[in-house]
Design a protein around this motif. Structure first.
Motif, PDB file in Angstrom:
ATOM      1  N   LEU A   1     -13.564  49.187  42.055  1.00  0.00           N
ATOM      2  CA  LEU A   1     -13.518  49.244  40.730  1.00  0.00           C
ATOM      3  C   LEU A   1     -11.898  48.985  40.176  1.00  0.00           C
ATOM      4  O   LEU A   1     -11.180  49.520  40.942  1.00  0.00           O
ATOM      5  CB  LEU A   1     -13.904  50.498  40.105  1.00  0.00           C
TER       6      LEU A   1
ATOM      7  N   GLY B   1     -16.101  47.417  34.495  1.00  0.00           N
ATOM      8  CA  GLY B   1     -14.797  47.639  35.219  1.00  0.00           C
ATOM      9  C   GLY B   1     -14.916  47.035  36.772  1.00  0.00           C
ATOM     10  O   GLY B   1     -13.888  47.595  37.294  1.00  0.00           O
TER      11      GLY B   1
ATOM     12  N   GLU C   1     -15.155  59.568  37.244  1.00  0.00           N
ATOM     13  CA  GLU C   1     -14.078  58.936  37.644  1.00  0.00           C
ATOM     14  C   GLU C   1     -13.176  59.730  38.793  1.00  0.00           C
ATOM     15  O   GLU C   1     -11.923  59.849  38.742  1.00  0.00           O
ATOM     16  CB  GLU C   1     -12.978  58.130  36.509  1.00  0.00           C
TER      17      GLU C   1
ATOM     18  N   THR D   1     -18.606  43.358  36.020  1.00  0.00           N
ATOM     19  CA  THR D   1     -17.603  43.157  35.163  1.00  0.00           C
ATOM     20  C   THR D   1     -17.186  44.156  33.817  1.00  0.00           C
ATOM     21  O   THR D   1     -15.979  44.526  33.692  1.00  0.00           O
ATOM     22  CB  THR D   1     -17.264  41.605  34.951  1.00  0.00           C
TER      23      THR D   1
ATOM     24  N   VAL E   1     -10.665  54.583  39.293  1.00  0.00           N
ATOM     25  CA  VAL E   1     -10.183  53.158  39.199  1.00  0.00           C
ATOM     26  C   VAL E   1      -9.330  52.993  40.662  1.00  0.00           C
ATOM     27  O   VAL E   1      -8.367  53.701  41.148  1.00  0.00           O
ATOM     28  CB  VAL E   1      -8.976  53.143  38.159  1.00  0.00           C
TER      29      VAL E   1
ATOM     30  N   HIS F   1      -8.892  48.201  37.350  1.00  0.00           N
ATOM     31  CA  HIS F   1      -8.255  48.826  36.061  1.00  0.00           C
ATOM     32  C   HIS F   1      -9.223  48.104  34.954  1.00  0.00           C
ATOM     33  O   HIS F   1      -9.234  46.743  34.566  1.00  0.00           O
ATOM     34  CB  HIS F   1      -7.003  48.734  35.952  1.00  0.00           C
ATOM     35  N   ILE F   2      -9.637  49.146  33.951  1.00  0.00           N
ATOM     36  CA  ILE F   2     -10.081  48.316  32.785  1.00  0.00           C
ATOM     37  C   ILE F   2      -9.731  49.357  31.637  1.00  0.00           C
ATOM     38  O   ILE F   2      -9.610  50.674  32.005  1.00  0.00           O
ATOM     39  CB  ILE F   2     -11.617  47.787  32.811  1.00  0.00           C
ATOM     40  N   SER F   3      -9.462  48.843  30.476  1.00  0.00           N
ATOM     41  CA  SER F   3      -9.287  49.851  29.377  1.00  0.00           C
ATOM     42  C   SER F   3     -10.170  50.906  29.260  1.00  0.00           C
ATOM     43  O   SER F   3     -11.484  50.430  29.103  1.00  0.00           O
ATOM     44  CB  SER F   3      -8.723  49.287  28.220  1.00  0.00           C
ATOM     45  N   GLU F   4      -9.777  52.113  28.691  1.00  0.00           N
ATOM     46  CA  GLU F   4     -10.977  53.153  28.651  1.00  0.00           C
ATOM     47  C   GLU F   4     -11.678  52.754  27.360  1.00  0.00           C
ATOM     48  O   GLU F   4     -13.005  52.896  27.462  1.00  0.00           O
ATOM     49  CB  GLU F   4     -10.410  54.410  28.625  1.00  0.00           C
TER      50      GLU F   4
ATOM     51  N   ARG G   1     -14.206  50.055  28.295  1.00  0.00           N
ATOM     52  CA  ARG G   1     -15.349  50.791  29.297  1.00  0.00           C
ATOM     53  C   ARG G   1     -16.453  51.454  28.641  1.00  0.00           C
ATOM     54  O   ARG G   1     -17.717  51.468  28.829  1.00  0.00           O
ATOM     55  CB  ARG G   1     -14.695  51.254  30.606  1.00  0.00           C
TER      56      ARG G   1
END
Length: 323
Positions: free
Chosen positions: A303, A277, A222, A274, A248, A305-308, A311
């Motif tokens: 990309l 993320g 990231e 999806t 992100v 935002h998606i909760s870690e 992911r």
């Protein structure tokens, strides 16, 4: 030269990842956004805007949407394209890099090109053609900074090989910080030496496998505004390996041949992005002609935002399938 090892160390792992991605398609919707027309081309009349999704391909006209007819071969003026991105100093740097590449190619398998002009036509122009798609993916306001400012884009080129598109992009955009990743140390050593020879100071090399660079705890996870891959592997495998290194709000861009030729890859990979993320793919034609005589395509994944934990669960499952 084959860079298959960069994105897919084993055929067995590739098949396992593919099975996981196919299973994920049952739960996740698909869709690819809209491409946009390109300029400075000699092109037979035909569809300029294409969409890709559940309904397949279509042509937008004033009368509505119809099916696509096979288009005639497209021609691109590569000299004009190169001149539009490189000033005299940059062109000299590119030609120096091409000459260095050909000299090293006598001892390494780097390119099939035999002359400096052929390197420019086959590789440099093809790489520079991605710039509009890159700037579109990240927002033109982010990528239009001057050389006097701090670099406003961090770019990772996965499976850089002979240095394309990464080295060409670094020369054309000195304000970008470009990292060239490859699995072979002799290639990254060559690229580091060539950057010095050309006077390119915004290039860093990384000797690593993509899956290691993007692993949990890696400084490269990231870490990049944009991750690119050109002629490396199937799109769904590239997503699993490259997306973990995109920050992100950043984007992943894969250079492919025409939308038509990449249709199956897009459909197979659309479901999994999806989970990883990303937003649905969008495609953008670029000013470069593929082996099928049609314009090449930049496949772009932004990309979001998606909760870690979510992911990480998806990534861990994919790694488990690769074992």
């Amino acid at each position: 030269m084959s860079l298959h090892r960069v994105a897919c160390p084993t055929a067995q792992g590739s098949r396992a990842a593919a099975r996981w991605f196919r299973r994920s398609s049952d739960a996740v919707g698909t869709g690819v956004g809209q491409s946009r027309p390109v300029s400075h081309l000699k092109r037979a009349p035909g569809p300029e805007t294409q969409t890709f999704g559940g309904g397949g391909f279509a042509r937008r006209t004033r009368r509505g949407v119809g099916t696509i007819a096979p288009s005639a071969a497209t021609e691109v003026d590569t000299d004009a394209l190169i001149a539009s991105y490189l000033d005299e100093k940059q062109l000299k740097q590119v030609r120096t890099f091409a000459a260095t590449l050909l000299e090293r190619n006598k001892h390494m398998n780097l390119t099939g090109a035999l002359t400096v002009d052929e390197v420019l036509t086959r590789h440099v122009a093809d790489s520079l053609a991605l710039i509009p798609a890159i700037e579109s993916a990240l927002g033109e306001e982010r990528s239009s900074g001057s050389e006097a400012k701090e670099p406003n884009i961090t770019l990772l080129d996965v499976g850089s090989g002979a240095g394309f598109p990464g080295m060409a992009l670094a020369i054309a955009r000195p304000s970008w910080n470009v990292t060239l990743l490859d699995t072979l140390q002799k290639r990254t050593t060559f690229l580091a030496d060539a950057a010095i020879e050309c006077g390119v100071s915004n290039v860093t090399t990384l000797w690593s496998r993509a899956e290691d660079a993007g692993s949990v705890g890696s400084e490269h996870r990231e870490a990049y505004d944009l991750v690119t891959a050109r002629a490396v592997a199937e799109l769904r495998v590239l997503c699993e390996l490259c997306v973990p290194m995109v920050r992100v709000g950043g984007a992943f861009l894969a250079a492919k041949n025409s939308v038509n030729s990449a249709r199956e890859e897009l459909a197979a990979a659309a479901a999994a992005v999806t989970v990883l993320g990303g937003e649905p793919f969008r495609t953008e034609e670029v000013r470069s002609v593929g082996p099928d005589g049609r314009l090449r395509t930049a496949v772009i994944l932004s990309l979001i935002h998606i909760s870690e934990p979510t992911r990480q669960e998806a990534i861990s499952y994919a790694v488990f399938c690769l074992k």
